[in-house]
Design a protein around this motif. Sequence first.
Motif, PDB file in Angstrom:
ATOM      1  N   LEU A  17     -28.122  67.126  52.004  1.00  0.00           N
ATOM      2  CA  LEU A  17     -27.511  65.998  52.710  1.00  0.00           C
ATOM      3  C   LEU A  17     -28.291  65.580  53.957  1.00  0.00           C
ATOM      4  O   LEU A  17     -27.984  64.559  54.558  1.00  0.00           O
ATOM      5  CB  LEU A  17     -26.063  66.322  53.078  1.00  0.00           C
ATOM      6  N   ASP A  18     -29.270  66.341  54.321  1.00  0.00           N
ATOM      7  CA  ASP A  18     -30.116  65.993  55.476  1.00  0.00           C
ATOM      8  C   ASP A  18     -31.242  65.067  54.996  1.00  0.00           C
ATOM      9  O   ASP A  18     -32.414  65.416  55.002  1.00  0.00           O
ATOM     10  CB  ASP A  18     -30.679  67.265  56.114  1.00  0.00           C
ATOM     11  N   TYR A  19     -30.844  63.870  54.569  1.00  0.00           N
ATOM     12  CA  TYR A  19     -31.798  62.897  54.028  1.00  0.00           C
ATOM     13  C   TYR A  19     -32.936  62.619  54.996  1.00  0.00           C
ATOM     14  O   TYR A  19     -32.725  62.483  56.206  1.00  0.00           O
ATOM     15  CB  TYR A  19     -31.094  61.575  53.700  1.00  0.00           C
ATOM     16  N   ASP A  20     -34.126  62.579  54.451  1.00  0.00           N
ATOM     17  CA  ASP A  20     -35.343  62.280  55.222  1.00  0.00           C
ATOM     18  C   ASP A  20     -35.573  63.272  56.355  1.00  0.00           C
ATOM     19  O   ASP A  20     -36.210  62.952  57.348  1.00  0.00           O
ATOM     20  CB  ASP A  20     -35.316  60.849  55.775  1.00  0.00           C
ATOM     21  N   PRO A 149     -24.805  56.862  74.126  1.00  0.00           N
ATOM     22  CA  PRO A 149     -24.558  56.158  72.852  1.00  0.00           C
ATOM     23  C   PRO A 149     -25.682  56.395  71.844  1.00  0.00           C
ATOM     24  O   PRO A 149     -26.831  56.642  72.207  1.00  0.00           O
ATOM     25  CB  PRO A 149     -24.521  54.679  73.260  1.00  0.00           C
ATOM     26  N   PHE A 150     -25.321  56.294  70.565  1.00  0.00           N
ATOM     27  CA  PHE A 150     -26.307  56.424  69.497  1.00  0.00           C
ATOM     28  C   PHE A 150     -27.336  55.306  69.583  1.00  0.00           C
ATOM     29  O   PHE A 150     -27.021  54.189  69.982  1.00  0.00           O
ATOM     30  CB  PHE A 150     -25.645  56.371  68.115  1.00  0.00           C
ATOM     31  N   SER A 151     -28.549  55.610  69.145  1.00  0.00           N
ATOM     32  CA  SER A 151     -29.618  54.605  69.089  1.00  0.00           C
ATOM     33  C   SER A 151     -29.404  53.710  67.867  1.00  0.00           C
ATOM     34  O   SER A 151     -28.612  54.025  66.974  1.00  0.00           O
ATOM     35  CB  SER A 151     -30.978  55.302  68.983  1.00  0.00           C
ATOM     36  N   GLU A 152     -30.147  52.621  67.811  1.00  0.00           N
ATOM     37  CA  GLU A 152     -30.084  51.730  66.644  1.00  0.00           C
ATOM     38  C   GLU A 152     -30.483  52.479  65.372  1.00  0.00           C
ATOM     39  O   GLU A 152     -29.879  52.282  64.319  1.00  0.00           O
ATOM     40  CB  GLU A 152     -30.970  50.508  66.850  1.00  0.00           C
ATOM     41  N   ASP A 153     -31.506  53.330  65.449  1.00  0.00           N
ATOM     42  CA  ASP A 153     -31.942  54.116  64.287  1.00  0.00           C
ATOM     43  C   ASP A 153     -30.827  55.037  63.786  1.00  0.00           C
ATOM     44  O   ASP A 153     -30.617  55.175  62.578  1.00  0.00           O
ATOM     45  CB  ASP A 153     -33.182  54.948  64.613  1.00  0.00           C
ATOM     46  N   ALA A 159     -24.906  54.032  58.837  1.00  0.00           N
ATOM     47  CA  ALA A 159     -24.459  52.899  58.011  1.00  0.00           C
ATOM     48  C   ALA A 159     -24.975  52.998  56.577  1.00  0.00           C
ATOM     49  O   ALA A 159     -24.313  52.524  55.644  1.00  0.00           O
ATOM     50  CB  ALA A 159     -24.905  51.585  58.639  1.00  0.00           C
ATOM     51  N   ASN A 160     -26.119  53.636  56.370  1.00  0.00           N
ATOM     52  CA  ASN A 160     -26.708  53.740  55.039  1.00  0.00           C
ATOM     53  C   ASN A 160     -26.252  54.970  54.251  1.00  0.00           C
ATOM     54  O   ASN A 160     -26.674  55.150  53.107  1.00  0.00           O
ATOM     55  CB  ASN A 160     -28.240  53.731  55.134  1.00  0.00           C
ATOM     56  N   LEU A 161     -25.414  55.802  54.839  1.00  0.00           N
ATOM     57  CA  LEU A 161     -24.905  56.963  54.107  1.00  0.00           C
ATOM     58  C   LEU A 161     -23.979  56.492  52.991  1.00  0.00           C
ATOM     59  O   LEU A 161     -23.196  55.565  53.168  1.00  0.00           O
ATOM     60  CB  LEU A 161     -24.175  57.918  55.057  1.00  0.00           C
ATOM     61  N   ASP A 162     -24.086  57.136  51.839  1.00  0.00           N
ATOM     62  CA  ASP A 162     -23.335  56.726  50.660  1.00  0.00           C
ATOM     63  C   ASP A 162     -22.714  57.956  50.006  1.00  0.00           C
ATOM     64  O   ASP A 162     -23.407  58.718  49.326  1.00  0.00           O
ATOM     65  CB  ASP A 162     -24.271  56.004  49.689  1.00  0.00           C
ATOM     66  N   PRO A 163     -21.411  58.174  50.187  1.00  0.00           N
ATOM     67  CA  PRO A 163     -20.784  59.373  49.615  1.00  0.00           C
ATOM     68  C   PRO A 163     -20.834  59.407  48.088  1.00  0.00           C
ATOM     69  O   PRO A 163     -20.842  60.489  47.497  1.00  0.00           O
ATOM     70  CB  PRO A 163     -19.341  59.314  50.124  1.00  0.00           C
TER      71      PRO A 163
END
Length: 178
Positions: A17-20, A149-153, A159-163
Amino acid sequence: MMRVGETGFREVAAYLLDYDHFANVPPTVLIKITHSSFHVNEGVNGYKSHEKKQVSKIASFQQFISHDFDASDHGTSSFPVVAVHRIGILDIRIFNINRHAGKLLVKKLDRVGRFGQVELIPIDHGLCLPECLEDLYFERIHWPQASIPFSEDELEYIANLDPFKDSDMFQMELPMTL
């Protein structure tokens, strides 16, 4: 609740689950290991075997990461915000309620000054993805980096996580459903 024998699957799940390599979880795989010392019924209810039977277990095998210390050996306020955020995102995603400073390896990237630049490596994910959720507590909520706050990255990654993609990947990669 955690069933005996499932921690290896959970360790691999955290890595998958630790994509990239977003949060820097070391490469982790499932292995099957066989040895006579795994004979689990020996001594239970008076059972005594006269033969050393080979018993197999499924476990996880994680790449050793050279490091200088763990996060409990140093104040956490000097750790890079991006590393703390990324590990925090992963831990919330996998409900890793067992993360504490002792489960973050610290690797010095330079030897300038007393502390310098460091890399954080999260380890020990055997208690993530619990079957039921009880009171969740994340220690890092009190770290100074948590108020930034979180960065844009980071927001884009979330936002791109897909369960549904995660579920399909688990069905392909792990021999059991978590």
